[in-house]
Design a protein around this motif. Structure first.
Motif, mmCIF file in Angstrom:
data_model
loop_
_atom_site.group_PDB
_atom_site.id
_atom_site.type_symbol
_atom_site.label_atom_id
_atom_site.label_comp_id
_atom_site.label_asym_id
_atom_site.label_seq_id
_atom_site.Cartn_x
_atom_site.Cartn_y
_atom_site.Cartn_z
ATOM 1 N N PRO A 166 0.871 -1.209 -0.045
ATOM 2 C CA PRO A 166 0.166 -0.012 0.082
ATOM 3 C C PRO A 166 0.944 1.342 -0.063
ATOM 4 C CG PRO A 166 -0.867 -1.625 1.631
ATOM 5 C CD PRO A 166 0.334 -2.189 1.171
ATOM 6 N N GLU A 167 1.992 1.336 0.865
ATOM 7 C CA GLU A 167 2.813 2.443 0.655
ATOM 8 C C GLU A 167 3.291 2.748 -0.567
ATOM 9 O OE1 GLU A 167 5.922 2.552 3.968
ATOM 10 O OE2 GLU A 167 4.500 1.736 5.352
ATOM 11 N N MET A 168 3.438 1.824 -1.718
ATOM 12 C CA MET A 168 4.175 1.994 -2.891
ATOM 13 C C MET A 168 3.026 2.530 -3.717
ATOM 14 S SD MET A 168 7.389 1.291 -3.339
ATOM 15 C CE MET A 168 8.057 0.418 -4.545
ATOM 16 N N MET A 169 1.896 1.832 -3.582
ATOM 17 C CA MET A 169 0.676 2.477 -4.186
ATOM 18 C C MET A 169 0.142 3.729 -3.756
ATOM 19 S SD MET A 169 0.013 0.120 -6.285
ATOM 20 C CE MET A 169 -1.613 0.949 -7.061
ATOM 21 N N ASP A 170 0.436 4.169 -2.784
ATOM 22 C CA ASP A 170 0.326 5.672 -2.141
ATOM 23 C C ASP A 170 0.991 6.585 -2.838
ATOM 24 O OD1 ASP A 170 -1.128 7.142 -0.535
ATOM 25 O OD2 ASP A 170 0.640 7.703 0.647
ATOM 26 N N ILE A 171 2.291 6.339 -3.264
ATOM 27 C CA ILE A 171 3.397 7.044 -4.179
ATOM 28 C C ILE A 171 2.651 7.130 -5.614
ATOM 29 C CG2 ILE A 171 5.603 6.895 -5.223
ATOM 30 C CD1 ILE A 171 6.659 5.503 -2.503
ATOM 31 N N VAL A 172 2.103 5.751 -5.952
ATOM 32 C CA VAL A 172 1.605 5.973 -7.307
ATOM 33 C C VAL A 172 0.491 6.719 -7.651
ATOM 34 C CG1 VAL A 172 0.629 4.635 -9.089
ATOM 35 C CG2 VAL A 172 2.340 3.364 -7.785
ATOM 36 N N ARG A 173 -0.486 6.846 -6.304
ATOM 37 C CA ARG A 173 -1.524 7.434 -6.320
ATOM 38 C C ARG A 173 -1.083 9.289 -6.225
ATOM 39 N NH1 ARG A 173 -5.762 7.361 -1.642
ATOM 40 N NH2 ARG A 173 -3.711 7.653 -0.543
ATOM 41 N N ASN A 174 -0.264 9.598 -5.533
ATOM 42 C CA ASN A 174 0.230 10.855 -5.363
ATOM 43 C C ASN A 174 0.964 11.582 -6.594
ATOM 44 O OD1 ASN A 174 -1.047 11.218 -2.873
ATOM 45 N ND2 ASN A 174 0.871 10.243 -1.932
#
Ligand code: 1GP
Length: 222
Positions: A166-174
Motif C-alpha cells: 500500500p505504501e508503494m501504491m500511495d506513491i503511485v496515487r500521489n
C-alpha cells in the motif's frame, strides 16, 4: 475503454476454468474480461477463451503477449509495454516488430498501449520482461515519467501473484495526476479490493478466478 472500468477479471487462456465458473465470472458485475497471461498463450487457447466468453454480453479485451495469438473478435486490444525493463525489446521492440508485420490490418481506435511497472520481483512477468527492481525512491520518477512526460493514457502497476504494498501504491496515487492507474496482483477478498481501489482507478483480479470463483466474485465491490 478502461476508463469506465472499476473492476476487471483477467482470464488466463493457459489456465483451466469450468463452464460453470466462467459463466459466473461473465455474468458478474465486473466491467470487463481481459484475456491475457505470461506463459503458454497460444492462438488455440486464446481463440477458445474468446469463443467461450463471447457467449455472454460482457466486453472482452485481449492483452497481446504473443503476436502469433492475435485475432479479430475482441472489443479492444492492449499492448503491454514494460517501463522498468533492462531490455528495450520489452518496452517497444516487440511492438515495432508487430507493426512491421500487421500495420496494414490495425485499426488504431481499437488498440491502446498499456505501460507496465512490474513490482513483484518474483513473478514470471518480471523475469520474462527482464525487469529491474524499483525502489520507493525511484518510483515517483517512474510515475512522473509515464504520467507527465509520456502523458500515457494508462499505467498498470503489476504485482501479479502477490498482494501489493500500500505504501508503494500511495506513491503511485500521489504522482499519477492524469494517467489512469490500473492495479493487479493478489487480490482475493473484498477488503483487498477496497484497499487497492483507493489507490487505483481500476483493479484487476486474476489468479483467484481459476482457484476459487466464490472468492473472486467477492472482489466486486460496487
Ligand atoms: C496479473 O495483475 C494481474 O497480470 C492479476 O494478478 O493473478 O495475482 O490476481 P493476480
Amino acid at each position: 475503454m478502461l476508463k469506465d472500468a472499476k473492476h476487471i477479471f483477467k482470464l488466463d487462456p493457459a489456465k483451466e476454468i469450468s463452464d460453470e465458473d466462467l459463466e459466473k465470472i461473465a455474468e458478474s458485475g465486473t466491467d470487463l474480461i481481459l484475456v491475457g497471461g505470461t506463459d503458454d498463450v497460444t492462438e488455440d487457447n486464446v481463440l477458445y477463451a474468446l469463443s467461450r466468453v463471447r457467449r455472454f454480453s460482457k466486453s472482452v479485451a485481449l492483452e497481446v503477449t504473443n503476436r502469433n495469438a492475435v485475432m479479430p473478435g475482441f472489443d479492444h486490444y492492449f499492448i503491454p509495454s514494460v517501463f522498468n525493463t533492462s531490455n528495450i525489446k520489452w518496452q517497444h521492440g516487440l511492438m515495432l516488430e508487430a507493426l512491421e508485420e500487421y500495420s496494414h490490418l490495425i485499426d488504431y481506435e481499437d488498440i491502446s498501449m498499456l505501460p507496465y511497472i512490474i513490482l513483484n520481483e518474483d513473478c514470471k512477468a518480471f523475469e520474462k520482461a527482464e525487469a529491474k527492481p524499483v525502489t520507493a525512491d525511484e518510483l515517483p520518477h517512474y510515475i512522473d515519467m509515464v504520467d507527465k512526460l509520456y502523458k500515457a493514457e494508462y499505467l498498470y502497476i503489476e504485482y501479479s501473484g502477490i498482494y501489493g504494498d500500500p505504501e508503494m501504491m500511495d506513491i503511485v496515487r500521489n504522482h499519477a495526476d492524469n494517467t489512469h492507474v490500473i492495479y493487479g496482483g493478489g487480490i482475493s477478498s473484498k477488503e483487498q479490493a477496497r484497499e487497492m481501489s483507493q489507490y487505483a482507478n481500476t483493479i484487476v483480479v486474476g489468479n483467484i478466478i481459476h482457484e476459487d470463483v466464490k472468492k473472486a466474485l467477492r472482489t466486486i465491490i460496487k
